[in-house]
Design a protein around this motif. Structure first.
Motif, mmCIF file in Angstrom:
data_model
loop_
_atom_site.group_PDB
_atom_site.id
_atom_site.type_symbol
_atom_site.label_atom_id
_atom_site.label_comp_id
_atom_site.label_asym_id
_atom_site.label_seq_id
_atom_site.Cartn_x
_atom_site.Cartn_y
_atom_site.Cartn_z
ATOM 1 N N ALA A 32 88.489 18.335 -93.747
ATOM 2 C CA ALA A 32 87.839 19.479 -94.389
ATOM 3 C C ALA A 32 87.320 20.433 -93.327
ATOM 4 O O ALA A 32 86.911 20.018 -92.245
ATOM 5 C CB ALA A 32 86.687 19.000 -95.274
ATOM 6 N N GLY A 42 93.804 12.074 -92.146
ATOM 7 C CA GLY A 42 92.563 12.247 -92.882
ATOM 8 C C GLY A 42 91.401 12.646 -91.998
ATOM 9 O O GLY A 42 90.373 13.105 -92.486
ATOM 10 N N ASN A 77 90.874 22.162 -100.913
ATOM 11 C CA ASN A 77 90.879 20.767 -100.446
ATOM 12 C C ASN A 77 89.539 20.414 -99.812
ATOM 13 O O ASN A 77 89.010 19.314 -100.017
ATOM 14 C CB ASN A 77 92.011 20.549 -99.429
ATOM 15 N N SER A 78 88.990 21.356 -99.040
ATOM 16 C CA SER A 78 87.685 21.141 -98.421
ATOM 17 C C SER A 78 86.595 21.065 -99.493
ATOM 18 O O SER A 78 85.689 20.230 -99.431
ATOM 19 C CB SER A 78 87.360 22.271 -97.443
ATOM 20 N N THR A 128 84.960 13.627 -93.268
ATOM 21 C CA THR A 128 85.252 15.031 -93.589
ATOM 22 C C THR A 128 86.151 15.693 -92.544
ATOM 23 O O THR A 128 86.212 16.918 -92.461
ATOM 24 C CB THR A 128 83.938 15.834 -93.702
ATOM 25 N N GLU A 166 86.847 20.154 -102.584
ATOM 26 C CA GLU A 166 86.931 18.893 -103.321
ATOM 27 C C GLU A 166 86.267 17.759 -102.539
ATOM 28 O O GLU A 166 85.567 16.919 -103.116
ATOM 29 C CB GLU A 166 88.413 18.566 -103.603
ATOM 30 N N ARG A 167 86.445 17.746 -101.211
ATOM 31 C CA ARG A 167 85.861 16.676 -100.393
ATOM 32 C C ARG A 167 84.343 16.748 -100.379
ATOM 33 O O ARG A 167 83.663 15.708 -100.341
ATOM 34 C CB ARG A 167 86.402 16.763 -98.953
#
Length: 353
Positions: free
Chosen positions: A193, A251, A95-96, A190, A98-99
């Motif tokens: 992330a 988020g 997930n991190s 972020t 991808e960000r």
């Protein structure tokens, strides 16, 4: 993909288990894997621990293209070594990635690589009470150009460090203060992330708090500056009357694995849990009226960190009697008993290596 094993010719002496500290000693080996846009991930290997050879223009140095995870390997009473929910770390790492537009990992292979690495270094897992082998997987871009563009080259590395007990002198409550100048993250940024930039940006506020005698800062949201998000580098929870309230994952809050585990345990205890927005005003009112019974941070390093004092607008408030709440203690005892193998794992959270 095959993992190549290159053993060191000069194994190091193990450090004294009673004076490990945190992140000061490193094991004999490290896992490394390379990425190229055309090849994908390749050249997975476990090699002797050592410095990385990076070009001065590497993307990670100039644009912060970097993510990481923090996890531990624990020595069980029977001498075996186990991990705690490692699949959740690999899922969060992707997930991190991808960000930050870093290449995604094959989670199944990454988990297998982690287990293989820990099994190879298992003699480094300490057995003294409260000690563990801290694991730091990290992934970064290393394109050798100053242009800002999609990452073409990257590395995935896992290093390990035997660490001492987080609470050497017992589970003592910490003092925290609300941070009103800096923000940790904003929605769309972020915050969710696990990347180095989030931590670098938090240090100034932490230094200011430390200068005034506080262990951590309580972060507020970056838009309205009134909703609580995290405490220091941990998720945070509050027992208000008979309900545990924790900031929602909007988020800008890290989806902590310890946070998730605490929520699941609390629900099993039939304790109501609310994941929602919690304003400073609501928290302040709960402190003043006595509705705030307990407060704690939660994360991999500390597991659970009780909060005994809260400073808001230069006014200090003691939470309950300033000691460790019964629920905070129960969560800590339950989680650590599962992690170190002192209690039966009925959740299938642990895996032996």
């Amino acid at each position: 993909m095959e993992i190549k094993i290159i053993r060191t010719n000069a194994p190091k002496a193990k450090p004294d288990q009673n004076s490990l500290g945190f992140g000061q000693h490193f094991t004999d080996h490290m896992f490394v894997m390379d990425y190229n846009l055309e090849k994908g991930w390749y050249n997975a290997r476990i090699e002797p621990f050592g410095n990385l050879n990076l070009h001065p223009a590497s993307t990670v140095f100039h644009y912060g293209a970097e993510i990481f995870e923090g996890m531990k390997a624990y020595r069980r009473p029977d001498g075996e070594v186990q991990l705690f929910r490692p699949e959740e770390n690999m899922k969060r790492m992707n997930n991190s990635a991808e960000r930050l537009s870093l290449p995604l990992l094959d989670e199944e292979f990454a988990l297998e690589a982690l287990k293989t690495f820990v099994n190879m270094e298992k003699d480094w897992v300490p057995s003294a009470p409260g000690t563990s082998l801290y694991l730091r997987p990290f992934l970064f871009g290393n394109d050798e150009t100053l242009g800002v563009h999609t990452i073409h080259n990257a590395k995935f590395v896992i290093i390990a460090s035997p660490v001492g007990a987080y609470y050497k002198e017992g589970l003592n409550p910490v003092k925290i203060m609300i941070e009103t100048r800096d923000v940790r993250a904003v929605r769309g940024g972020t915050g969710y992330a696990k990347c180095g930039g989030n931590y670098a940006a938090s240090m100034r506020a932490g230094d200011r708090a430390a200068a005034q005698g506080y262990s951590q800062v309580l972060w507020l949201d970056g838009v309205e500056r009134k909703y609580i998000e995290e405490v220091g580098a941990m998720n945070v929870m509050f027992l208000i009357n008979d309900t545990v309230v924790t900031p929602a994952l909007t988020g800008s809050v890290l989806p902590g694995i310890t946070r998730k585990s605490c929520i699941e345990l609390l629900k099993e205890m039939n304790i109501k849990v609310e994941e929602r927005l919690l304003s400073v005003d609501e928290l302040s009112e709960a402190v003043k009226t006595g509705a705030l019974k307990e407060a704690w941070g939660c994360g991999t390093a500390a597991v659970v960190s009780p909060i005994g004092e809260l400073r808001m607008d230069d006014v200090k408030y003691q939470i309950a009697d300033g000691g460790i709440g019964k629920l905070t203690q129960k969560l800590y005892d339950t989680l650590t008993s599962i992690q170190w193998g002192h209690a039966e794992d009925t959740h299938n959270w642990t895996c032996k290596v």
